[in-house]
Write a protein that holds these residues in place. Structure first.
Motif, PDB file in Angstrom:
ATOM      1  N   ALA A 114      30.964  10.642  38.878  1.00 48.07           N
ATOM      2  CA  ALA A 114      30.371  11.628  37.960  1.00 48.07           C
ATOM      3  C   ALA A 114      31.068  11.591  36.605  1.00 48.07           C
ATOM      4  O   ALA A 114      30.408  11.658  35.556  1.00 48.07           O
ATOM      5  CB  ALA A 114      30.461  13.025  38.575  1.00 48.07           C
ATOM      6  N   ALA A 115      32.410  11.464  36.605  1.00 47.56           N
ATOM      7  CA  ALA A 115      33.136  11.373  35.332  1.00 47.56           C
ATOM      8  C   ALA A 115      32.734  10.110  34.573  1.00 47.56           C
ATOM      9  O   ALA A 115      32.577  10.135  33.344  1.00 47.56           O
ATOM     10  CB  ALA A 115      34.647  11.381  35.598  1.00 47.56           C
ATOM     11  N   GLY A 116      32.553   9.002  35.281  1.00 50.08           N
ATOM     12  CA  GLY A 116      32.119   7.770  34.618  1.00 50.08           C
ATOM     13  C   GLY A 116      30.734   7.889  34.018  1.00 50.08           C
ATOM     14  O   GLY A 116      30.491   7.415  32.894  1.00 50.08           O
ATOM     15  N   LEU A 117      29.805   8.522  34.739  1.00 54.33           N
ATOM     16  CA  LEU A 117      28.457   8.704  34.211  1.00 54.33           C
ATOM     17  C   LEU A 117      28.456   9.587  32.961  1.00 54.33           C
ATOM     18  O   LEU A 117      27.771   9.279  31.962  1.00 54.33           O
ATOM     19  CB  LEU A 117      27.545   9.313  35.279  1.00 54.33           C
ATOM     20  N   PHE A 118      29.232  10.683  32.997  1.00 55.39           N
ATOM     21  CA  PHE A 118      29.323  11.539  31.810  1.00 55.39           C
ATOM     22  C   PHE A 118      30.009  10.805  30.660  1.00 55.39           C
ATOM     23  O   PHE A 118      29.660  10.996  29.499  1.00 55.39           O
ATOM     24  CB  PHE A 118      30.064  12.829  32.140  1.00 55.39           C
ATOM     25  N   GLY A 119      30.991   9.954  30.992  1.00 57.36           N
ATOM     26  CA  GLY A 119      31.656   9.184  29.948  1.00 57.36           C
ATOM     27  C   GLY A 119      30.728   8.191  29.281  1.00 57.36           C
ATOM     28  O   GLY A 119      30.710   8.070  28.040  1.00 57.36           O
ATOM     29  N   PHE A 120      29.921   7.483  30.073  1.00 59.01           N
ATOM     30  CA  PHE A 120      28.951   6.554  29.490  1.00 59.01           C
ATOM     31  C   PHE A 120      27.893   7.298  28.684  1.00 59.01           C
ATOM     32  O   PHE A 120      27.424   6.811  27.644  1.00 59.01           O
ATOM     33  CB  PHE A 120      28.299   5.724  30.593  1.00 59.01           C
ATOM     34  N   ALA A 175      28.076  16.122  27.501  1.00 59.89           N
ATOM     35  CA  ALA A 175      28.635  14.954  28.188  1.00 59.89           C
ATOM     36  C   ALA A 175      30.161  14.977  28.153  1.00 59.89           C
ATOM     37  O   ALA A 175      30.809  14.628  29.144  1.00 59.89           O
ATOM     38  CB  ALA A 175      28.107  13.679  27.545  1.00 59.89           C
ATOM     39  N   LEU A 176      30.729  15.389  27.018  1.00 52.70           N
ATOM     40  CA  LEU A 176      32.191  15.465  26.937  1.00 52.70           C
ATOM     41  C   LEU A 176      32.741  16.524  27.875  1.00 52.70           C
ATOM     42  O   LEU A 176      33.768  16.312  28.540  1.00 52.70           O
ATOM     43  CB  LEU A 176      32.611  15.758  25.493  1.00 52.70           C
ATOM     44  N   PHE A 177      32.064  17.663  27.960  1.00 50.17           N
ATOM     45  CA  PHE A 177      32.500  18.721  28.880  1.00 50.17           C
ATOM     46  C   PHE A 177      32.434  18.234  30.332  1.00 50.17           C
ATOM     47  O   PHE A 177      33.351  18.468  31.128  1.00 50.17           O
ATOM     48  CB  PHE A 177      31.624  19.964  28.692  1.00 50.17           C
ATOM     49  N   GLY A 178      31.359  17.552  30.691  1.00 47.89           N
ATOM     50  CA  GLY A 178      31.243  17.021  32.048  1.00 47.89           C
ATOM     51  C   GLY A 178      32.291  15.964  32.347  1.00 47.89           C
ATOM     52  O   GLY A 178      32.843  15.925  33.451  1.00 47.89           O
ATOM     53  N   PHE A 179      32.572  15.113  31.357  1.00 52.59           N
ATOM     54  CA  PHE A 179      33.579  14.072  31.557  1.00 52.59           C
ATOM     55  C   PHE A 179      34.959  14.678  31.797  1.00 52.59           C
ATOM     56  O   PHE A 179      35.678  14.280  32.724  1.00 52.59           O
ATOM     57  CB  PHE A 179      33.613  13.154  30.336  1.00 52.59           C
ATOM     58  N   VAL A 180      35.335  15.664  30.987  1.00 52.62           N
ATOM     59  CA  VAL A 180      36.646  16.301  31.134  1.00 52.62           C
ATOM     60  C   VAL A 180      36.722  17.051  32.469  1.00 52.62           C
ATOM     61  O   VAL A 180      37.727  16.973  33.191  1.00 52.62           O
ATOM     62  CB  VAL A 180      36.935  17.238  29.951  1.00 52.62           C
ATOM     63  N   LEU A 191      38.757  17.167  38.057  1.00 56.89           N
ATOM     64  CA  LEU A 191      38.511  17.331  39.490  1.00 56.89           C
ATOM     65  C   LEU A 191      38.928  16.087  40.272  1.00 56.89           C
ATOM     66  O   LEU A 191      39.449  16.192  41.388  1.00 56.89           O
ATOM     67  CB  LEU A 191      37.027  17.627  39.732  1.00 56.89           C
ATOM     68  N   ALA A 192      38.716  14.908  39.688  1.00 54.33           N
ATOM     69  CA  ALA A 192      39.150  13.674  40.350  1.00 54.33           C
ATOM     70  C   ALA A 192      40.667  13.621  40.464  1.00 54.33           C
ATOM     71  O   ALA A 192      41.210  13.215  41.508  1.00 54.33           O
ATOM     72  CB  ALA A 192      38.626  12.459  39.587  1.00 54.33           C
ATOM     73  N   LEU A 193      41.375  14.048  39.412  1.00 50.37           N
ATOM     74  CA  LEU A 193      42.838  14.084  39.477  1.00 50.37           C
ATOM     75  C   LEU A 193      43.314  15.113  40.504  1.00 50.37           C
ATOM     76  O   LEU A 193      44.283  14.868  41.236  1.00 50.37           O
ATOM     77  CB  LEU A 193      43.416  14.404  38.095  1.00 50.37           C
ATOM     78  N   ALA A 194      42.637  16.268  40.563  1.00 48.47           N
ATOM     79  CA  ALA A 194      42.996  17.290  41.555  1.00 48.47           C
ATOM     80  C   ALA A 194      42.766  16.770  42.966  1.00 48.47           C
ATOM     81  O   ALA A 194      43.584  16.991  43.865  1.00 48.47           O
ATOM     82  CB  ALA A 194      42.186  18.562  41.310  1.00 48.47           C
TER      83      ALA A 194
END
Length: 197
Positions: free
Chosen positions: A94-100, A118-123, A128-131
């Motif tokens: 999900a972070a990759g999709l928002f980043g692209f 998109a920036l809000f979703g990426f962050v 969440l991935a780090l958590a």
């Protein structure tokens, strides 16, 4: 005469008892093997104020099984500590999709209002991935060492509290990480409830 009758009665009683025991445990093992000392044993149940807490090995005293309370059963239904990478993969994807999406919208290929979303979703999903990565690392470490992960989490909370009290600049990142861990737990927990239905 009386002694012979009593001997016959004892013998018949012993035969009946042995037969009932054999039928009771036919095809079943009355003992289990301890995880620590690997000896065949019958676990002893530890009871506290009428509630069973855990079962232990009578030889080495190691915990064989734990019996959760009512609140713990509810929390386990909401979220179990499964050692899997699928949640981390989902958050990372999900972070990759928002980043692209953010990269594409920054080159005027998409509407102007989309970069902020998109920036809000990426962050959000990167956090969440780090958590999820922190969660799985602690749970994996506790599982490899055969420890209770609650002690690791308590140590992590204590270290975060000490760092926040020593350096006030770390308070905001610690609060954000704590919020990310709670949000991650809610998302994974609701996902698990939906899968179990």
């Amino acid at each position: 005469m009386s002694s012979s009758l009593s001997n016959r009665f004892k013998a018949s009683t012993a035969i009946q008892q042995s037969g009932s025991v054999q039928t009771m445990f036919s095809g079943h093992h009355a003992t289990v093997h301890c995880h620590e000392c690997n000896r065949a044993m019958v676990p002893r149940v530890v009871i506290y104020y009428g509630q069973p807490l855990k079962s232990i090995c009578p030889f080495c005293g190691a915990t064989f099984a734990r019996f959760p309370s009512g609140l713990q059963k509810f929390l386990q239904r909401f979220h179990t500590r499964t050692l899997t990478t699928k949640h981390f993969n989902f958050f990372s994807l999900a972070a990759g999709l928002f980043g692209f999406t953010f990269m594409g919208s920054s080159k005027d290929m998409l509407p102007e209002t989309l970069p902020t979303f998109a920036l809000f979703g990426f962050v959000t999903f990167t956090t969440l991935a780090l958590a999820e990565l922190v969660f799985q690392c602690i749970e994996q470490l506790a599982n490899r060492l055969s420890h209770e992960s609650n002690y690791y989490w308590a140590t992590l909370v204590f270290v975060a509290w000490v760092l926040g009290s020593i350096n006030s600049e770390l308070t905001v990142p610690i609060i954000m990480l704590s919020f990310a861990m709670v949000l991650r737990g809610l998302i994974v927990g609701f996902g698990q409830i939906l899968r179990n239905k």
